[in-house]
Design an enzyme around this catalytic site. Sequence first.
Site, PDB file in Angstrom:
ATOM      1  CG  ASP A  21     -21.576  27.409 -29.599  1.00 27.06           C
ATOM      2  OD1 ASP A  21     -19.936  26.829 -28.842  1.00 27.06           O
ATOM      3  OD2 ASP A  21     -22.623  27.558 -28.982  1.00 27.06           O
ATOM      4  CG  ASP A  41     -22.129  21.649 -26.571  1.00 26.43           C
ATOM      5  OD1 ASP A  41     -22.134  20.749 -27.495  1.00 26.43           O
ATOM      6  OD2 ASP A  41     -20.801  21.791 -25.602  1.00 26.43           O
TER       7      ASP A  41
END
Length: 190
Positions: free
Chosen positions: A9, A11
Amino acid sequence: MTAQLLILDRDGVINQDSDDYIKSPDEWVPIPGSLEAIARLSHAGFRIAVATNQSGLARGLFGLETLNAIHRRLRDRVESEGGRIEMIAFCPHGPNDGCNCRKPRPGLLLEIAARFDVDLSAVPFIGDSLGDIQAARAAGARPWLVRTGKGEHTLECLHEQGQDAALCDILIYPDLNAAASALIENPDLL
């Protein structure tokens, strides 16, 4: 030996997260140790892909050109450390758009699997949210969780809801750097 795929991922895992969204390259700030971790993983033979929801596009907070500039900065910074990100898959939709690509749905991970022509059953997806865990499970990947970003909040919420069992098959690390060390030092984790 074939290079092992690893999906991250963005952020909260690679860079600092923001409730106000990351709307410019200047707002993109790496989490300490994350870029070095990606470089170490690259040198250890991992192929790195990123799967990220970017509803700021649908909300009109930034345009595709800005998102591309943010991702160019991410790639440049990783390359300056000696690493490589081979693919960034992103969902441009808002939470109510009903797409298949927005995590917790599996679309981004399935897109990455198709591009790399791999079965996701042995592929870790390192995230920081419940949506990341759900997307990994829905795609057949292996969910891993870091405590950075929304990670601590995710753990607290699952605990408060009495869903500790939902974490029984998930490896949890303080940050991406620790997860990278575990992957590199313990190939049996795959």
